[in-house]
Enzyme design. Structure first.
Site, mmCIF file in Angstrom:
data_model
loop_
_atom_site.group_PDB
_atom_site.id
_atom_site.type_symbol
_atom_site.label_atom_id
_atom_site.label_comp_id
_atom_site.label_asym_id
_atom_site.label_seq_id
_atom_site.Cartn_x
_atom_site.Cartn_y
_atom_site.Cartn_z
ATOM 1 C CD GLU A 68 49.029 50.664 43.247
ATOM 2 O OE1 GLU A 68 48.043 51.375 43.539
ATOM 3 O OE2 GLU A 68 49.423 50.501 42.083
ATOM 4 C CE1 TYR A 80 46.881 48.974 34.163
ATOM 5 C CE2 TYR A 80 44.688 49.751 34.675
ATOM 6 C CZ TYR A 80 45.895 49.934 34.047
ATOM 7 O OH TYR A 80 46.122 51.067 33.324
#
Length: 222
Positions: free
Chosen positions: A160, A153
Protein backbone atom coordinates in the site's frame (compact mmCIF):
# COMPACT_ATOMS: atom_id res chain seq x y z
CA UNK A 1 -4.83 -3.52 6.78
CA UNK A 2 -7.60 -5.07 8.84
CA UNK A 3 -8.31 -5.47 12.54
CA UNK A 4 -12.00 -5.69 13.36
CA UNK A 5 -13.52 -7.88 16.05
CA UNK A 6 -17.11 -9.02 15.48
CA UNK A 7 -18.07 -10.20 18.96
CA UNK A 8 -21.21 -8.58 20.33
CA UNK A 9 -21.12 -6.66 23.58
CA UNK A 10 -24.18 -8.61 24.86
CA UNK A 11 -26.08 -11.70 23.72
CA UNK A 12 -27.21 -11.02 20.19
CA UNK A 13 -30.74 -11.50 18.92
CA UNK A 14 -31.30 -14.21 16.29
CA UNK A 15 -31.94 -11.52 13.67
CA UNK A 16 -28.71 -9.73 14.48
CA UNK A 17 -26.72 -12.96 14.50
CA UNK A 18 -28.28 -14.03 11.22
CA UNK A 19 -27.43 -10.69 9.63
CA UNK A 20 -23.81 -10.87 10.77
CA UNK A 21 -23.45 -14.45 9.55
CA UNK A 22 -24.83 -13.42 6.14
CA UNK A 23 -22.62 -10.31 5.97
CA UNK A 24 -19.45 -12.18 6.89
CA UNK A 25 -20.20 -15.14 4.61
CA UNK A 26 -20.93 -12.85 1.66
CA UNK A 27 -17.79 -10.81 2.34
CA UNK A 28 -15.68 -13.98 2.52
CA UNK A 29 -17.07 -15.09 -0.84
CA UNK A 30 -16.37 -11.70 -2.43
CA UNK A 31 -12.79 -11.63 -1.19
CA UNK A 32 -12.27 -15.21 -2.31
CA UNK A 33 -13.31 -14.02 -5.77
CA UNK A 34 -10.72 -11.22 -5.57
CA UNK A 35 -8.06 -13.78 -4.64
CA UNK A 36 -8.97 -16.17 -7.46
CA UNK A 37 -9.13 -13.38 -10.04
CA UNK A 38 -5.77 -12.02 -8.93
CA UNK A 39 -4.05 -15.39 -9.06
CA UNK A 40 -5.66 -16.23 -12.41
CA UNK A 41 -4.56 -12.92 -13.93
CA UNK A 42 -0.99 -13.31 -12.70
CA UNK A 43 -0.80 -16.89 -13.98
CA UNK A 44 -2.32 -16.07 -17.37
CA UNK A 45 -0.92 -12.64 -18.23
CA UNK A 46 1.35 -11.43 -15.42
CA UNK A 47 0.89 -8.83 -12.71
CA UNK A 48 0.24 -6.07 -15.28
CA UNK A 49 -3.19 -7.59 -15.96
CA UNK A 50 -4.39 -7.71 -12.36
CA UNK A 51 -5.87 -4.21 -12.26
CA UNK A 52 -7.80 -4.55 -15.51
CA UNK A 53 -9.30 -7.90 -14.48
CA UNK A 54 -9.78 -7.36 -10.74
CA UNK A 55 -9.45 -3.66 -9.89
CA UNK A 56 -13.09 -2.64 -10.32
CA UNK A 57 -14.41 -5.70 -8.51
CA UNK A 58 -11.97 -5.16 -5.65
CA UNK A 59 -12.92 -1.49 -5.40
CA UNK A 60 -16.58 -2.25 -4.81
CA UNK A 61 -15.83 -5.22 -2.58
CA UNK A 62 -13.74 -2.95 -0.38
CA UNK A 63 -16.37 -0.22 -0.53
CA UNK A 64 -18.85 -2.68 0.99
CA UNK A 65 -16.53 -2.93 4.01
CA UNK A 66 -17.61 0.60 4.92
CA UNK A 67 -20.54 -1.15 6.58
CA UNK A 68 -18.12 -2.16 9.33
CA UNK A 69 -17.74 1.46 10.39
CA UNK A 70 -21.51 1.61 10.83
CA UNK A 71 -21.51 -1.74 12.64
CA UNK A 72 -19.01 -0.34 15.13
CA UNK A 73 -20.68 3.07 15.40
CA UNK A 74 -24.10 1.64 16.22
CA UNK A 75 -22.82 -1.13 18.48
CA UNK A 76 -23.78 -4.00 16.21
CA UNK A 77 -20.31 -5.42 16.85
CA UNK A 78 -17.83 -4.80 19.64
CA UNK A 79 -15.11 -3.41 17.41
CA UNK A 80 -13.21 -0.21 18.34
CA UNK A 81 -14.57 2.58 16.17
CA UNK A 82 -11.23 4.37 15.72
CA UNK A 83 -9.25 1.36 14.53
CA UNK A 84 -12.16 0.22 12.35
CA UNK A 85 -12.39 3.66 10.76
CA UNK A 86 -8.62 3.79 10.18
CA UNK A 87 -8.63 0.40 8.50
CA UNK A 88 -11.50 1.26 6.19
CA UNK A 89 -10.23 4.77 5.43
CA UNK A 90 -6.74 3.54 4.56
CA UNK A 91 -8.16 1.10 2.03
CA UNK A 92 -10.63 3.63 0.65
CA UNK A 93 -7.66 5.91 0.10
CA UNK A 94 -6.04 3.20 -2.01
CA UNK A 95 -9.01 2.02 -4.11
CA UNK A 96 -10.60 5.44 -4.64
CA UNK A 97 -7.78 7.92 -4.18
CA UNK A 98 -4.89 6.05 -5.79
CA UNK A 99 -5.60 3.17 -8.16
CA UNK A 100 -8.93 4.54 -9.43
CA UNK A 101 -7.30 7.87 -10.32
CA UNK A 102 -3.91 6.56 -11.43
CA UNK A 103 -4.38 3.07 -12.92
CA UNK A 104 -0.82 3.12 -14.24
CA UNK A 105 0.41 2.86 -10.66
CA UNK A 106 -1.53 -0.39 -10.26
CA UNK A 107 0.28 -2.11 -13.12
CA UNK A 108 3.01 -3.27 -10.77
CA UNK A 109 3.73 -6.39 -8.75
CA UNK A 110 2.98 -4.41 -5.59
CA UNK A 111 -0.67 -4.04 -6.58
CA UNK A 112 -0.93 -7.80 -7.04
CA UNK A 113 0.85 -8.48 -3.73
CA UNK A 114 -1.46 -6.01 -1.98
CA UNK A 115 -4.59 -7.70 -3.33
CA UNK A 116 -3.31 -11.13 -2.36
CA UNK A 117 -2.50 -9.92 1.16
CA UNK A 118 -5.88 -8.20 1.47
CA UNK A 119 -7.90 -11.09 0.06
CA UNK A 120 -6.13 -13.78 2.09
CA UNK A 121 -6.57 -11.75 5.27
CA UNK A 122 -10.23 -11.14 4.59
CA UNK A 123 -11.11 -14.68 3.55
CA UNK A 124 -9.64 -15.88 6.85
CA UNK A 125 -11.24 -13.10 8.91
CA UNK A 126 -14.75 -13.20 7.47
CA UNK A 127 -14.85 -17.01 7.37
CA UNK A 128 -13.71 -17.10 10.98
CA UNK A 129 -16.46 -14.72 12.11
CA UNK A 130 -19.18 -16.39 10.02
CA UNK A 131 -18.35 -19.84 11.38
CA UNK A 132 -17.87 -18.63 14.96
CA UNK A 133 -21.26 -16.92 14.92
CA UNK A 134 -22.71 -20.15 13.54
CA UNK A 135 -21.37 -22.06 16.54
CA UNK A 136 -18.35 -23.60 14.82
CA UNK A 137 -14.68 -22.67 15.10
CA UNK A 138 -12.28 -24.91 13.14
CA UNK A 139 -8.90 -25.07 14.88
CA UNK A 140 -6.97 -24.42 11.66
CA UNK A 141 -8.99 -21.29 10.88
CA UNK A 142 -8.59 -20.06 14.46
CA UNK A 143 -4.83 -20.50 14.17
CA UNK A 144 -4.72 -18.64 10.84
CA UNK A 145 -6.82 -15.79 12.21
CA UNK A 146 -4.32 -15.05 14.97
CA UNK A 147 -1.05 -15.97 13.26
CA UNK A 148 -1.26 -15.30 9.51
CA UNK A 149 -1.31 -11.52 10.04
CA UNK A 150 2.37 -11.67 11.07
CA UNK A 151 3.16 -12.16 7.36
CA UNK A 152 0.09 -10.73 5.63
CA UNK A 153 0.07 -7.34 7.37
CA UNK A 154 3.66 -6.37 6.48
CA UNK A 155 3.12 -7.48 2.87
CA UNK A 156 -0.12 -5.53 2.57
CA UNK A 157 1.12 -2.43 4.39
CA UNK A 158 4.38 -2.17 2.43
CA UNK A 159 2.54 -2.70 -0.87
CA UNK A 160 0.00 0.00 0.00
CA UNK A 161 2.74 2.45 0.98
CA UNK A 162 4.61 1.83 -2.27
CA UNK A 163 1.49 2.51 -4.36
CA UNK A 164 0.79 5.76 -2.51
CA UNK A 165 4.40 6.85 -2.94
CA UNK A 166 4.32 6.10 -6.66
CA UNK A 167 1.15 8.20 -7.01
CA UNK A 168 2.77 11.35 -5.62
CA UNK A 169 4.26 12.45 -8.96
CA UNK A 170 1.30 11.67 -11.25
CA UNK A 171 -0.98 13.41 -8.75
CA UNK A 172 1.02 16.60 -9.24
CA UNK A 173 0.30 16.68 -12.97
CA UNK A 174 -3.05 14.93 -13.30
CA UNK A 175 -4.92 16.31 -10.28
CA UNK A 176 -3.28 19.20 -8.39
CA UNK A 177 0.03 19.91 -6.63
CA UNK A 178 -1.87 20.10 -3.35
CA UNK A 179 -3.11 16.55 -3.82
CA UNK A 180 0.44 15.43 -4.49
CA UNK A 181 1.58 17.12 -1.28
CA UNK A 182 -1.26 15.52 0.66
CA UNK A 183 -0.27 12.07 -0.59
CA UNK A 184 3.36 12.70 0.33
CA UNK A 185 2.44 13.80 3.86
CA UNK A 186 0.04 10.88 4.23
CA UNK A 187 2.57 8.21 3.29
CA UNK A 188 5.43 9.88 5.14
CA UNK A 189 3.78 11.09 8.34
CA UNK A 190 0.32 9.57 8.79
CA UNK A 191 0.66 6.09 7.34
CA UNK A 192 3.46 4.73 9.56
CA UNK A 193 1.78 5.48 12.92
CA UNK A 194 -1.62 4.37 11.59
CA UNK A 195 -0.14 1.07 10.41
CA UNK A 196 1.56 0.66 13.80
CA UNK A 197 -1.72 1.22 15.67
CA UNK A 198 -3.57 -1.33 13.54
CA UNK A 199 -0.79 -3.90 13.83
CA UNK A 200 -0.45 -3.54 17.60
CA UNK A 201 -4.23 -3.71 17.95
CA UNK A 202 -4.17 -7.09 16.24
CA UNK A 203 -1.32 -8.16 18.51
CA UNK A 204 -3.43 -7.14 21.51
CA UNK A 205 -6.41 -9.11 20.21
CA UNK A 206 -4.17 -12.14 19.72
CA UNK A 207 -2.86 -11.95 23.30
CA UNK A 208 -6.39 -11.72 24.70
CA UNK A 209 -7.63 -14.68 22.68
CA UNK A 210 -4.64 -16.88 23.48
CA UNK A 211 -4.82 -15.95 27.17
CA UNK A 212 -8.51 -16.82 27.29
CA UNK A 213 -7.90 -20.11 25.47
CA UNK A 214 -5.10 -20.99 27.90
CA UNK A 215 -7.27 -20.23 30.91
CA UNK A 216 -10.09 -22.34 29.46
CA UNK A 217 -7.74 -25.27 28.86
CA UNK A 218 -6.37 -25.07 32.38
CA UNK A 219 -9.89 -25.00 33.79
CA UNK A 220 -10.86 -28.02 31.69
CA UNK A 221 -7.93 -30.07 33.02
CA UNK A 222 -8.62 -29.33 36.67
Amino acid sequence: MSSNTHKSARPASPAKTGYLILYNAASAALWLTVMVRTLSAVAAEGHEAVFSTTGEFCKWTQTLAGMEVLHSLFGIVRAPFFTTFMQVFSRYAIVWGITDLFPGVARSPFYASMLLAWSTTEVIRYSYFALTLSGRQPAALHWLRYHAFFVLYPVGISSEAWLIWRAVEPARHQVHPWYSTALFLYVALVYPPSAYILYTHMMSQRRKVLKAAKAQNQKATQ
